[in-house]
Design a protein around this motif. Structure first.
Motif, PDB file in Angstrom:
ATOM      1  N   HIS A 172      41.679 -52.114  12.771  1.00 52.90           N
ATOM      2  CA  HIS A 172      40.602 -52.414  13.329  1.00 52.90           C
ATOM      3  C   HIS A 172      39.869 -50.682  13.571  1.00 52.90           C
ATOM      4  O   HIS A 172      39.085 -49.935  14.007  1.00 52.90           O
ATOM      5  N   LEU A 222      43.008 -45.922  18.109  1.00 48.20           N
ATOM      6  CA  LEU A 222      43.036 -46.573  18.215  1.00 48.20           C
ATOM      7  C   LEU A 222      41.722 -46.142  20.332  1.00 48.20           C
ATOM      8  O   LEU A 222      40.376 -46.483  20.392  1.00 48.20           O
ATOM      9  N   PHE A 263      47.591 -52.764  11.288  1.00 42.66           N
ATOM     10  CA  PHE A 263      46.199 -53.680  12.567  1.00 42.66           C
ATOM     11  C   PHE A 263      46.379 -52.853  13.535  1.00 42.66           C
ATOM     12  O   PHE A 263      44.945 -52.301  13.797  1.00 42.66           O
ATOM     13  N   LYS A 270      40.893 -42.029  18.316  1.00 38.80           N
ATOM     14  CA  LYS A 270      39.923 -42.267  17.315  1.00 38.80           C
ATOM     15  C   LYS A 270      39.929 -41.448  15.923  1.00 38.80           C
ATOM     16  O   LYS A 270      39.263 -40.846  15.769  1.00 38.80           O
ATOM     17  N   SER A 293      42.032 -58.249  10.554  1.00 38.59           N
ATOM     18  CA  SER A 293      40.544 -57.496   9.996  1.00 38.59           C
ATOM     19  C   SER A 293      39.550 -58.848  10.868  1.00 38.59           C
ATOM     20  O   SER A 293      40.095 -59.531  10.812  1.00 38.59           O
ATOM     21  N   LYS A 294      38.463 -58.301  11.162  1.00 35.36           N
ATOM     22  CA  LYS A 294      37.698 -58.991  12.266  1.00 35.36           C
ATOM     23  C   LYS A 294      36.448 -58.850  10.805  1.00 35.36           C
ATOM     24  O   LYS A 294      35.311 -59.913  10.737  1.00 35.36           O
TER      25      LYS A 294
END
Length: 455
Positions: free
Chosen positions: A269, A413, A265, A416, A123-124
């Motif tokens: 994201h 990713l 992961f 989406k 996570s960011k």
């Protein structure tokens, strides 16, 4: 196939339920309390749920590594118990304790010094990384105790002693829930520590669990009540033969865990709402899954015992019965999840988006549950119990890394897709393993007699 094939052997069902029910109850209690814990954490908001969920990905990796070590050990223990070979059971326990303890120490060091880096991989979100790092730095202090509990519990199960681990877990997890509630919100005179309080509660519960388990094992002089001299009465040939069989299991669980972490992961994201939804639906899924953990463990013990007794035909018959009964029960469980998921989710104080995602995730799970159960029983219960660990490794690795991870990464990713459609792609791994696993079981090539020399 006649129904009498399934129901004519009363001894089979008596043994199966004797083994499966306590294991299922133990895991039901664990999963129910995890559900309560997640609801407790949920009161702190979506970020808290996401942070604890991502921190627990670290435990997930450690947990599956331990599962590989202990289930590899249980392959031998089940066959040794069929011959009532107590000395070799205690030697296997010794190797299990050393290997699991070493893994625990390494994971503890990593969690103490690099918690934010681990959370940051998934996570960011700065808030999620900070809260998850606080939680992880504390909870890793429970890992060594967890490794000891795992070692004794799995080998106890392989000797038919399933009630002791269940009893210990009930007490320890009850304490965990009380302390979790008290320390997260500051009730009953405890300080309000939020996510850190949840981690502290788990550490205390794990220490109580391992202490209570060892007291019972040694006071009752059970088969695993070994002296140090018995645990480490090991020869090079014994250790070599042990790891020749168990290293594929350890690699299997470790590499599969890494593959599943890649799913996390991708979710990380896709956004905090997605992470929160997968953690919530995952906790509910574990409750539906508990009975099948009991089935899989009962299958492994019963087939391993029969192979140890050199009754290969009975082992094969048991395998066919489990292949039918497991998925049949799973279909019923899937219907229950489908019908009850909306009601269960109403207990969470979450945003409408997280609730919607969680509900759709559970719909997907309910549809594919029977395939997942078939594979679990096939790999953990049947093929491994016969020592066919290399085939299991190849099957699981192919499913995760050639099918699951590429599809999930592409869907989540690149395309989406919504998280529930990415969930569908996750289960393509299970469909692949289902088609490859059936012919292997029917071939009987998985039935092997294991022996360990002490010379």
């Amino acid at each position: 196939m006649k129904l009498s094939f399934l129901f004519e052997d009363k001894t089979f069902f008596k043994t199966m339920f004797k083994l499966a029910i306590p294991i299922a109850l133990q895991n039901l209690i664990l999963s129910s309390l995890n559900l309560v814990d997640s609801i407790i954490i949920g009161g702190l908001g979506d970020s808290a749920i996401a942070s604890v969920g991502l921190a627990n990905q670290y435990f997930f990796l450690f947990n599956l590594l331990l599962f590989g070590i202990t289930s590899g050990s249980a392959i031998f223990t089940a066959q040794f118990w069929g011959k009532r070979d107590i000395p070799n059971i205690r030697r296997v326990l010794g190797i299990c304790l050393v290997t699991g303890g070493t893994a625990a120490i390494l994971f503890t060091i990593g969690g103490l010094f690099f918690p934010e880096q681990f959370i940051g991989f998934f996570s960011k979100d700065a808030v999620v990384i900070h809260m998850g790092g606080q939680y992880l730095r504390i909870i890793v202090l429970s890992y060594l105790a967890t490794s000891i509990t795992f070692s004794y519990s799995f080998i106890l199960r392989s000797t038919g002693q399933v009630k002791v681990p269940m009893f210990v877990s009930v007490i320890a997890l009850g304490i965990n829930t009380f302390l979790n509630y008290s320390l997260v919100y500051g009730y009953f005179g405890f300080p309000k520590l939020e996510v850190k309080g949840s981690a502290i509660a788990t550490v205390i519960a794990r220490l109580i669990e391992v202490t209570l388990l060892l007291i019972i094992v040694y006071s009752q002089k059970l088969a695993v009540a070994a002296r140090l001299s018995e645990l480490f009465d090991l020869s090079k040939s014994f250790v070599y033969r042990f790891f020749k069989i168990t290293i594929p299991v350890i690699l299997n669980e470790s590499m599969w865990a890494l593959g599943v972490s890649m799913y996390a992961f991708v979710y990380g994201h896709m956004g905090t709402d997605v992470v929160a939804s997968t953690n919530i639906s995952g906790t509910i899924e574990k409750i539906a899954w508990v009975i099948f953990l009991g089935f899989g463990n009962a299958c492994a013990v019963m087939i391993g015992n029969k192979i140890g007794e050199h009754d290969e035909e009975a082992a094969y018959t048991y395998a066919k019965r489990f292949m039918i009964l497991g998925p049949a029960f799973a279909m019923l469980a899937g219907i229950l999840v489908f019908l009850s998921s909306d009601f269960i989710l109403s207990a969470y104080k979450i945003s409408p988006t997280v609730r919607y995602y969680s509900h759709r995730n559970l719909m997907v799970f309910s549809f594919f549950l029977w395939v997942k159960v078939f594979n679990y029983i096939s790999i953990v219960g049947i093929l491994r119990s016969g020592g066919d660990t290399k085939f299991c490794l190849l099957l699981d690795m192919s499913g995760v890394w050639l099918i699951g991870v590429p599809l999930v990464a592409f869907g989540g990713l690149v395309l989406k897709l919504p998280v529930y459609w990415v969930y569908v792609l996750v289960y393509m791994e299970e469909v692949f393993k289902f088609t490859i696993g059936i012919p292997r079981i029917l071939s009987k090539k998985w039935i092997n007699h294991l022996s360990l020399s002490t010379e």
